[in-house]
Design a protein around this motif. Sequence first.
Motif, short mmCIF file in Angstrom:
data_model
loop_
_atom_site.label_atom_id
_atom_site.label_comp_id
_atom_site.label_asym_id
_atom_site.label_seq_id
_atom_site.Cartn_x
_atom_site.Cartn_y
_atom_site.Cartn_z
N ASN A 357 0.04 -0.34 -16.88
CA ASN A 357 0.17 0.99 -17.51
C ASN A 357 -1.18 1.67 -17.63
OD1 ASN A 357 2.86 0.48 -17.69
ND2 ASN A 357 2.92 0.27 -19.91
N LEU A 358 -2.23 0.91 -18.00
CA LEU A 358 -3.55 1.52 -18.16
C LEU A 358 -4.12 1.98 -16.83
CD1 LEU A 358 -5.21 -0.83 -20.83
CD2 LEU A 358 -4.25 1.45 -21.18
N LEU A 359 -3.98 1.15 -15.78
CA LEU A 359 -4.51 1.54 -14.47
C LEU A 359 -3.71 2.71 -13.89
CD1 LEU A 359 -5.18 -2.00 -12.96
CD2 LEU A 359 -6.88 -0.36 -13.79
N SER A 360 -2.38 2.67 -14.09
CA SER A 360 -1.56 3.79 -13.63
C SER A 360 -1.95 5.07 -14.35
CB SER A 360 -0.09 3.47 -13.86
OG SER A 360 0.73 4.56 -13.51
N ASN A 361 -2.18 4.94 -15.63
CA ASN A 361 -2.59 6.09 -16.43
C ASN A 361 -3.94 6.63 -15.95
OD1 ASN A 361 -1.89 7.66 -18.93
ND2 ASN A 361 -3.92 6.95 -19.53
N ALA A 362 -4.86 5.72 -15.60
CA ALA A 362 -6.19 6.14 -15.13
C ALA A 362 -6.08 6.89 -13.80
CB ALA A 362 -7.09 4.92 -14.98
N LEU A 363 -5.24 6.42 -12.91
CA LEU A 363 -5.10 7.08 -11.61
C LEU A 363 -4.38 8.42 -11.74
CD1 LEU A 363 -4.16 4.01 -9.39
CD2 LEU A 363 -6.28 5.34 -9.27
N ILE A 364 -3.36 8.47 -12.58
CA ILE A 364 -2.59 9.70 -12.72
C ILE A 364 -3.43 10.80 -13.36
CG2 ILE A 364 -0.63 10.75 -13.93
CD1 ILE A 364 0.82 8.07 -13.59
N HIS A 365 -4.12 10.47 -14.47
CA HIS A 365 -4.85 11.49 -15.22
C HIS A 365 -6.29 11.64 -14.74
CE1 HIS A 365 -1.62 12.03 -18.17
NE2 HIS A 365 -1.47 10.72 -18.14
N GLY A 366 -6.80 10.64 -14.03
CA GLY A 366 -8.20 10.71 -13.60
C GLY A 366 -8.41 11.62 -12.41
N GLY A 367 -7.38 11.76 -11.61
CA GLY A 367 -7.53 12.60 -10.42
C GLY A 367 -8.25 11.86 -9.31
N LYS A 368 -8.91 12.63 -8.45
CA LYS A 368 -9.55 12.05 -7.27
C LYS A 368 -11.01 11.71 -7.54
CE LYS A 368 -6.56 14.45 -3.96
NZ LYS A 368 -6.51 15.35 -2.78
N ARG A 369 -11.48 10.78 -6.68
CA ARG A 369 -12.90 10.38 -6.64
C ARG A 369 -13.38 9.91 -8.02
NH1 ARG A 369 -12.28 14.45 -2.99
NH2 ARG A 369 -13.02 13.96 -0.87
N ARG A 370 -12.65 8.96 -8.55
CA ARG A 370 -13.04 8.33 -9.82
C ARG A 370 -13.31 6.85 -9.59
NH1 ARG A 370 -14.03 12.47 -13.50
NH2 ARG A 370 -12.32 13.98 -13.41
N THR A 371 -14.16 6.31 -10.42
CA THR A 371 -14.38 4.86 -10.44
C THR A 371 -13.72 4.31 -11.71
OG1 THR A 371 -16.46 5.05 -9.25
CG2 THR A 371 -16.06 3.00 -10.46
N ILE A 372 -12.87 3.31 -11.53
CA ILE A 372 -12.15 2.71 -12.66
C ILE A 372 -12.73 1.31 -12.89
CG2 ILE A 372 -9.92 1.96 -13.54
CD1 ILE A 372 -8.65 4.08 -11.68
N TYR A 373 -13.35 1.12 -14.05
CA TYR A 373 -13.99 -0.14 -14.39
C TYR A 373 -13.04 -0.97 -15.26
CZ TYR A 373 -18.20 2.50 -13.10
OH TYR A 373 -19.13 3.25 -12.45
#
Length: 460
Positions: A357-373
Motif C-alpha cells: 500500500n505504501l509503495l503503491s501510494n508513493a507511485l500513484i501520488h509521486g508522479g514521474k521521475r521520483r526516487t522511492i527509498y
Amino acid sequence: MMLKPIRSLELRLTLLVTGCAAMVLCGVAFMTYLGINQILIAQQDRALIERIERLEILLQDSSNIEQIIARPKLYQNMLGNQDNLFLLIQGDQALISINPLGIPLPEFTHQPQIQFQDLSAHAYPTRIAWKTIQINRQPYLLIAGKQWSERLGIIAPFQKSLVIYVFTGILAIFILCAIASHLGLKVLRTLREQTHAINIQQLEQRLNLPYPPQEIAQLASDINAMLDRIELGYSQLNRFSEDIAHEFRTPLNNLIGQTEILLMSERSPVQYQEVLISNLEDYQRLKRMIDSMLFLARADAQKVCLNRQKIQLQSFIENIFSIFEYQAEEQHCNFVLKLEATELLADPEQLQQALYNLLSNALIHGGKRRTIYVHSYRKIINKLPMIALSVVTSGLEIAPEHLPHIFERFYQCSSSRQSYHQTGGLGLSIVASIMTLHQGMYQAINSAEGICFELLFPDT
C-alpha cells in the motif's frame, strides 16, 4: 431473602457518615461511663483508706481499743449507715464485728498495706479494704467496707442519660448528614441534567458546572474529553458513510450507464466484449473496496490472527519491488533499499500488504521521475527498542495540516478523487490497522528527502 443494595448515593453517604459518627459517639460514651465509674470507685477507695487510717490512729491508744471492744455499739453508731462494715480481728477472735447486713467475708491474708476486694456474690455487693496493724506488738486485722449502692445510685441515672444523649446525637447527625449530602450532591444532579440534555443532535454541547469540587471537575473534564472523541468519531463516521456512498456510486453508475447504453440497440460481439471488460474493472474496484472494509472491520474487532515470523527483509522487500517493476519503469521511478536492521518479527502477509500500500501510494501520488527509498533501522521510543521501516518519496511533501489525518479512512488531501481508483481511499487506513495489530506505531512526516511514512515494530 437477599437485601437489595442501596442505590442512592445521597442515602449511602448519610448512612456511612452516621454509622461512623455513631461508632465514635458510642466509643466516647463508653469511655465516659468507664471514666466516671473509675472516679467513683477511686472516691470510695479513698473513703475506705481514710476510715482505716482514722481507726488505726484511734486503736493505737490501748484505752480506746478497750473501750471499743467493750462497747462495739458505740463505734457502730459512729459509722452511721447500715451499708457500712467494720471488723477488728485478732487471731481467730473478732474483737469488733459491725456487719449489719450479714455480708459473708472471705479468708484474709495479713498484709501491711491496704488491700481492696469486691464482694459481688451477695445480694448487697460491697467493696472492702483491709490491713494488718500492730497494736502493742500484736497483729490485728482491720477490715472496712462500703456497699456499692451509693456508687450505683450515681452511675445508674448517668448511664440512662448517656444512652439518651447518644441516641439523640445519632439522630441529629443523621438529619444533618442528610441535609449536607443533599446540598453537597447538588452539583451531581446538575451534572446529570446537563449530561441528559446531550443527544446526537447536540454533540457539540459540553458540561459547564459552576464552581464544582475538584473530583467533580475532573469527572466533567473527562466526560467533555469523551464527548470530543465521540463528536470526532461521529463526524468521521458520517464522512466515512458519505465517502463509501460516493465510492460505491461511481462504479455502480458506470455499470448502470454502460449497461443501459448497451441495451438500447443491437451491438456487435466486440462491443459487448469491450463493455464487459470495462465493467470488469469496476467490479474489481468494488471488490477491492469491500475486501478493504471487511479487513478494517475485522481488525477493529480484533478478529485478525497474526502469524508472526522472522522475516529476512532483503529478499522480502525485493520481491515487493518486483511487483511494481513495470509501473516504476513507465513512470521513470526507481527504488533504493537501505537496511540497517535485516530481520523483523511480523506477519509476512500483513507486512507485505502494508508495504504494498505504501509503495503503491508513493507511485500513484509521486508522479514521474521520483526516487522511492525504503530504509530499516533501530529506534528507541519511550525507552522501548523498535525496528523502523520507512518509505520515503523524494521531492514530495504533504501540507502539515493534513499529516495528522492522513491515515483516516477515505481522508483526502484534495477534493479530487481520480487517484482513488487504486486503493479506494483505504490504503493508509489498512496500514494503520496492520500496525495496531502488531502493537506498533506509525506516522507520516515531511523529511529533507521527501514525505516519509514510518512504521515502527516492537523489537522483541
